[in-house]
Design a protein around this motif. Structure first.
Motif, PDB file in Angstrom:
ATOM      1  N   TYR A 141     -27.606  13.588 -19.125  1.00 36.26           N
ATOM      2  CA  TYR A 141     -27.653  13.429 -17.682  1.00 36.26           C
ATOM      3  C   TYR A 141     -27.489  14.798 -17.027  1.00 36.26           C
ATOM      4  O   TYR A 141     -26.752  15.654 -17.519  1.00 36.26           O
TER       5      TYR A 141
ATOM      6  N   GLY B 128     -30.432  10.657 -14.867  1.00 33.48           N
ATOM      7  CA  GLY B 128     -30.934  10.599 -16.235  1.00 33.48           C
ATOM      8  C   GLY B 128     -32.026  11.616 -16.453  1.00 33.48           C
ATOM      9  O   GLY B 128     -32.968  11.715 -15.658  1.00 33.48           O
TER      10      GLY B 128
ATOM     11  N   GLN C 141     -32.985   7.973 -13.532  1.00 36.62           N
ATOM     12  CA  GLN C 141     -32.065   6.950 -13.047  1.00 36.62           C
ATOM     13  C   GLN C 141     -30.852   7.610 -12.386  1.00 36.62           C
ATOM     14  O   GLN C 141     -30.325   8.607 -12.876  1.00 36.62           O
TER      15      GLN C 141
ATOM     16  N   TYR D 166     -26.893   7.738 -10.888  1.00 39.83           N
ATOM     17  CA  TYR D 166     -25.600   7.156 -11.233  1.00 39.83           C
ATOM     18  C   TYR D 166     -24.510   7.835 -10.406  1.00 39.83           C
ATOM     19  O   TYR D 166     -24.630   8.984 -10.008  1.00 39.83           O
ATOM     20  N   LYS D 167     -23.456   7.071 -10.179  1.00 43.35           N
ATOM     21  CA  LYS D 167     -22.226   7.619  -9.635  1.00 43.35           C
ATOM     22  C   LYS D 167     -21.369   8.012 -10.834  1.00 43.35           C
ATOM     23  O   LYS D 167     -21.151   7.210 -11.741  1.00 43.35           O
TER      24      LYS D 167
ATOM     25  N   VAL E 242     -20.236   6.971 -16.083  1.00 42.48           N
ATOM     26  CA  VAL E 242     -21.205   6.760 -15.029  1.00 42.48           C
ATOM     27  C   VAL E 242     -21.367   5.272 -14.739  1.00 42.48           C
ATOM     28  O   VAL E 242     -21.175   4.425 -15.603  1.00 42.48           O
ATOM     29  N   VAL E 243     -21.701   5.032 -13.454  1.00 48.89           N
ATOM     30  CA  VAL E 243     -22.065   3.652 -13.046  1.00 48.89           C
ATOM     31  C   VAL E 243     -23.298   3.761 -12.178  1.00 48.89           C
ATOM     32  O   VAL E 243     -23.472   4.735 -11.428  1.00 48.89           O
ATOM     33  N   SER E 244     -24.181   2.763 -12.273  1.00 43.21           N
ATOM     34  CA  SER E 244     -25.416   2.816 -11.513  1.00 43.21           C
ATOM     35  C   SER E 244     -25.146   2.623 -10.012  1.00 43.21           C
ATOM     36  O   SER E 244     -24.155   2.022  -9.615  1.00 43.21           O
ATOM     37  N   PHE E 245     -26.068   3.141  -9.173  1.00 46.65           N
ATOM     38  CA  PHE E 245     -25.961   2.938  -7.718  1.00 46.65           C
ATOM     39  C   PHE E 245     -25.969   1.435  -7.425  1.00 46.65           C
ATOM     40  O   PHE E 245     -26.757   0.687  -8.031  1.00 46.65           O
TER      41      PHE E 245
ATOM     42  N   TYR F 234     -22.383  12.984  -9.185  1.00 50.30           N
ATOM     43  CA  TYR F 234     -23.528  12.116  -9.449  1.00 50.30           C
ATOM     44  C   TYR F 234     -24.202  12.573 -10.739  1.00 50.30           C
ATOM     45  O   TYR F 234     -24.130  13.744 -11.128  1.00 50.30           O
TER      46      TYR F 234
END
Length: 470
Positions: free
Chosen positions: A424, A448, A453, A455-456, A467-470, A445
């Motif tokens: 990332y 990918g 992609q 991510y937060k 990481v977590v997706s928006f 942030y």
């Protein structure tokens, strides 16, 4: 026996001086005063005889001259006077009444006062023959040789005295005077060094050049060392600290040399005021201070094409600081708390550790190159992130303007990270106020690198990212 011309020793039985060729005088000369007295007496007697002969005349008997009783008596008197004078002269010669060392020296002084130094030398040589162990007489002989410009004979005379008495300052002073007049200070240096007398060496130490002395003996020390260099007399000390032999172009010693760490070899020479150079003196010191431990860096130097993390093992009870531009870190540099993602391109990281007492370690330097070439490039990834934030209403425009704030957000990506074997881009958010000052917002942030992609991201206490997706 010595030659009266040059003072050279002559073997018994020789008739000529082997040095100057002068004929040897076996029978001593009468002194001028004695010879005048004898001549005066003889002239008086001759006059008396003539007078008596005129008065009394002579009478011939049987074809011979007949002397009167008075004439015979007068002749006997003359013979007696001549005998006494001869005995007197022989006595002077045999017993040396007027040729004692003292009388010879008196005559030598009179000749010297008239600058008749050759005559003075003859008299002192006689005094030496009569008292060869008197070193004052020998010194006087050498000094008259100097005045008569017979330096070779003078040197020999003073060297003879020194061989008989190694602490005879007068002889040393005279001999040094000869060398000094010629500017031969190297000969003076050798002369004093050859003496076994501490008294002589101390008296004339200004003429010699001893190797410089170090204020500390060589060895290992656990403190900062102020090394002083000292010389035996006036002059200049030169030194080096790179292992080379010092000369007049080397560093001039003026103040103590402070050694604060590592192994150092100091070499030094001394050149006195007369230009005499000493041999070099050398001391090696190892300085081990109570310093902090060097930080241990996990990532080896080199080139990388995949995301890497630089982790540092912090010594117990110590703190580590670092720089990213190759400069020496201090307590004002970036404090290390978590692993650092390797940045793109070339970078030089420098780490230092400080103990609780404030002692610093040696600096640890690491050089890296990170050439990352994923499917999506950096600028495209940042643009994707800005569009995504605008779509979610976090940004008003793609220029970074923020709702309800006069400034704008800026997004910077300088590295990439790996989470669960996926790569990332790591993007850091900054807020730029109207004055142009940037401040981290604390928002991270990720994008990918293979699919773009969004991510937060967050950084855990252990230094790992999630990481977590928006």
């Amino acid at each position: 026996m010595r030659c009266l011309g040059c003072g050279c020793e002559i073997e018994e039985g020789k008739l000529l001086c082997p040095n100057c060729g002068k004929e040897i005088q076996i029978v001593p000369d009468f002194e001028p005063e004695i010879e005048d007295k004898i001549n005066h007496a003889l002239e008086g007697i001759t006059t008396d005889i003539r007078t008596e002969d005129d008065v009394f005349g002579s009478t011939k008997v049987s074809g011979r001259s007949k002397w009167s009783k008075r004439q015979i008596t007068l002749i006997c008197s003359v013979i007696a006077v001549l005998f006494l004078l001869a005995a007197f002269a022989v006595g002077i010669i045999v017993f040396g009444a007027d040729d004692s060392p003292e009388k010879c020296l008196e005559k030598a002084e009179k000749y010297a006062a008239q600058q008749k130094y050759d005559k003075a030398i003859e008299q002192v040589l006689r005094a030496v023959d009569r008292n060869s162990s008197d070193l004052e007489i020998r010194n006087q002989l050498g000094e008259y040789y100097v005045l008569d410009h017979q330096d070779k004979n003078a040197v020999t005379a003073f060297e003879d005295i020194i061989s008989m008495d190694g602490e005879n300052e007068r002889a040393y002073e005279n001999l040094i005077g000869i060398y000094e007049a010629k500017g031969d200070y190297q000969a003076i240096n050798q002369l004093i060094r050859s003496s076994s007398s501490a008294k002589i060496v101390n008296t004339f130490t200004r003429y010699i050049a001893n190797p410089p002395k170090f204020s500390y003996p060589q060895g290992t020390y656990e403190e900062i060392l102020p090394v002083k260099l000292t010389a035996n007399t006036a002059g200049t000390v030169y030194y080096t600290m790179d292992g080379s032999t010092p000369d007049i172009h080397s560093e001039v010693y003026k103040t103590p040399i402070f050694l604060d760490g590592g192994i150092v070899t100091i070499k030094a020479i001394f050149i006195n005021e007369y230009g005499i150079q000493s041999e070099a003196s050398t001391c090696t010191y190892q300085i081990i201070l109570n310093q902090a431990h060097e930080p241990e860096v996990s990532l080896a130097e080199g080139s990388y094409t995949e995301p890497q993390t630089i982790a540092v093992t912090v010594p117990e009870g110590e703190s580590v600081y670092y720089t990213v531009d190759g400069t020496t870190p201090t307590k004002d540099s970036i404090p290390y708390s978590n692993p650092v993602a390797l940045p793109f391109g070339d970078s030089t990281y420098c780490f230092i550790s400080y103990s609780q007492d404030g002692d610093a370690s040696e600096v640890v330097t690491k050089r890296y190159r990170f050439a990352f070439e994923p499917f999506i490039n950096v600028q495209y990834a940042v643009n994707l992130l800005v569009m995504g934030l605008k779509n979610q209403g976090i940004l008003l425009e793609v220029d970074g303007t923020v709702p309800g704030k006069p400034g704008r957000n800026i997004y910077i990506c300088s590295t990439a990270i790996t989470i669960n074997q996926k790569s990332y881009y790591l993007v850091v958010e900054y807020y730029e106020d109207p004055t142009g000052t940037d401040t981290k917002t604390g928002n991270l942030y990720c994008v990918g690198t293979d699919n773009g992609q969004l991510y937060k991201a967050s950084l855990g206490a252990d230094g790992s990212y999630s990481v977590v997706s928006f």
